[in-house]
Write a protein that holds these residues in place. Structure first.
Motif, mmCIF file in Angstrom:
data_model
loop_
_atom_site.group_PDB
_atom_site.id
_atom_site.type_symbol
_atom_site.label_atom_id
_atom_site.label_comp_id
_atom_site.label_asym_id
_atom_site.label_seq_id
_atom_site.Cartn_x
_atom_site.Cartn_y
_atom_site.Cartn_z
ATOM 1 N N ARG A 159 0.824 -1.326 0.109
ATOM 2 C CA ARG A 159 -0.053 0.046 -0.048
ATOM 3 C C ARG A 159 0.779 1.177 -0.131
ATOM 4 N N GLU A 160 1.966 1.185 0.716
ATOM 5 C CA GLU A 160 2.914 2.442 0.675
ATOM 6 C C GLU A 160 3.819 2.620 -0.596
ATOM 7 N N LEU A 161 3.554 1.409 -1.725
ATOM 8 C CA LEU A 161 4.262 1.538 -2.844
ATOM 9 C C LEU A 161 3.285 1.863 -3.868
ATOM 10 N N SER A 162 2.144 1.582 -3.909
ATOM 11 C CA SER A 162 1.197 1.787 -4.942
ATOM 12 C C SER A 162 -0.376 1.634 -4.388
ATOM 13 N N CYS A 163 -1.233 1.958 -5.603
ATOM 14 C CA CYS A 163 -2.717 1.735 -5.032
ATOM 15 C C CYS A 163 -3.173 0.871 -6.043
ATOM 16 N N LEU A 164 -4.180 0.081 -5.839
ATOM 17 C CA LEU A 164 -4.749 -1.062 -6.523
ATOM 18 C C LEU A 164 -5.319 -0.315 -7.741
ATOM 19 N N SER A 165 -4.979 -0.696 -8.990
ATOM 20 C CA SER A 165 -5.615 -0.326 -10.130
ATOM 21 C C SER A 165 -5.864 -1.442 -11.390
ATOM 22 N N ASN A 166 -5.937 -0.978 -12.575
ATOM 23 C CA ASN A 166 -6.341 -2.006 -13.413
ATOM 24 C C ASN A 166 -4.883 -2.454 -13.947
ATOM 25 N N ASN A 167 -4.764 -3.704 -14.451
ATOM 26 C CA ASN A 167 -3.268 -3.934 -14.643
ATOM 27 C C ASN A 167 -2.499 -3.146 -15.652
ATOM 28 N N GLU A 168 -1.395 -2.935 -14.998
ATOM 29 C CA GLU A 168 -0.470 -1.782 -15.657
ATOM 30 C C GLU A 168 0.782 -2.692 -16.120
ATOM 31 N N ARG A 169 1.553 -2.174 -17.363
ATOM 32 C CA ARG A 169 2.771 -2.742 -17.589
ATOM 33 C C ARG A 169 3.878 -2.565 -16.466
ATOM 34 N N THR A 170 4.834 -3.516 -16.169
ATOM 35 C CA THR A 170 5.880 -3.234 -15.496
ATOM 36 C C THR A 170 7.219 -2.920 -16.285
ATOM 37 N N PHE A 171 8.105 -2.773 -15.591
ATOM 38 C CA PHE A 171 9.763 -2.498 -16.405
ATOM 39 C C PHE A 171 10.129 -3.867 -16.749
ATOM 40 N N PHE A 172 9.651 -4.893 -16.623
ATOM 41 C CA PHE A 172 10.011 -6.539 -17.117
ATOM 42 C C PHE A 172 9.044 -6.992 -18.383
ATOM 43 N N SER A 173 9.762 -7.609 -19.121
ATOM 44 C CA SER A 173 9.047 -8.171 -20.329
ATOM 45 C C SER A 173 8.516 -9.469 -19.983
ATOM 46 N N ASN A 174 9.054 -10.163 -19.040
ATOM 47 C CA ASN A 174 8.336 -11.403 -18.676
ATOM 48 C C ASN A 174 8.610 -11.666 -17.162
ATOM 49 N N PHE A 175 9.729 -12.140 -16.665
ATOM 50 C CA PHE A 175 9.989 -12.508 -15.259
ATOM 51 C C PHE A 175 10.297 -11.217 -14.308
ATOM 52 N N PRO A 176 9.583 -11.234 -13.235
ATOM 53 C CA PRO A 176 8.617 -11.947 -12.438
ATOM 54 C C PRO A 176 7.320 -11.640 -13.112
ATOM 55 N N THR A 177 7.297 -10.779 -13.863
ATOM 56 C CA THR A 177 5.610 -10.548 -14.294
ATOM 57 C C THR A 177 5.741 -8.959 -15.019
ATOM 58 N N ASN A 178 5.111 -8.861 -16.244
ATOM 59 C CA ASN A 178 5.129 -7.821 -17.021
ATOM 60 C C ASN A 178 3.812 -6.995 -16.776
#
Length: 155
Positions: A98-117
């Motif tokens: 909760r101190e890192l982010s808010c719940l939202s729709n799926n958003e793209r991460t820095f990663f292409s696959n691992f650990p998740t995109n």
């Protein structure tokens, strides 16, 4: 010797630079503190107090940060516990999320696959919790809803 006590970024300790196509894209740190979302909401220009930051065991951050990265500068946050899992620890881990982010729709991460995109959070940091107690997996689905991935790691 890796840093073993939380605090701001200290470039006197070893850290890992992450490159892509010859460009510095991230840095991997141990035991650094980040400034929280609640600090930002309360007014990020005020003097930091203990309530305004939390320590991460491992953090992948934007490159060239100084002091404490903000929650918006974290690509991946990793917590590690070699202990018997208790529900209070899960509450603590969800509090970190909760101190890192808010719940939202799926958003793209820095990663292409691992650990998740994709993660259901904004900003789109990946949050992982490694624990030596296999009972951590009892909380897997609830934590995954918020984009926190629980991993049982045998010691």
């Amino acid at each position: 010797m890796l840093k073993q006590k939380g605090g701001p970024v200290n470039r006197d300790y070893p850290y890992i630079e992450v490159y892509s196509s010859g460009l510095l894209v991230a840095e991997l740190w141990t035991d650094i503190e980040f400034t929280t979302m609640s600090h930002n909401i309360n007014g990020s220009n005020r003097i930091l107090t203990r309530q305004d930051y939390h320590e991460l065991d491992i953090a992948l951050t934007f490159p060239n940060i100084s002091e404490r990265p903000s929650f918006e500068q974290i690509y991946m946050a990793v917590e590690c516990k070699n202990t018997k899992i208790e529900k209070r620890i899960i509450r603590e881990i969800l509090g970190y999320r909760r101190e890192l982010s808010c719940l939202s729709n799926n958003e793209r991460t820095f990663f292409s696959n691992f650990p998740t995109n994709l993660v259901p959070s904004s900003p789109s940091s990946v949050h992982m919790f490694y624990c030596s107690d296999r009972n951590v997996l009892h909380y897997f689905n609830n934590c995954k809803i918020f984009g926190t991935f629980l991993i049982h790691h045998t010691m």
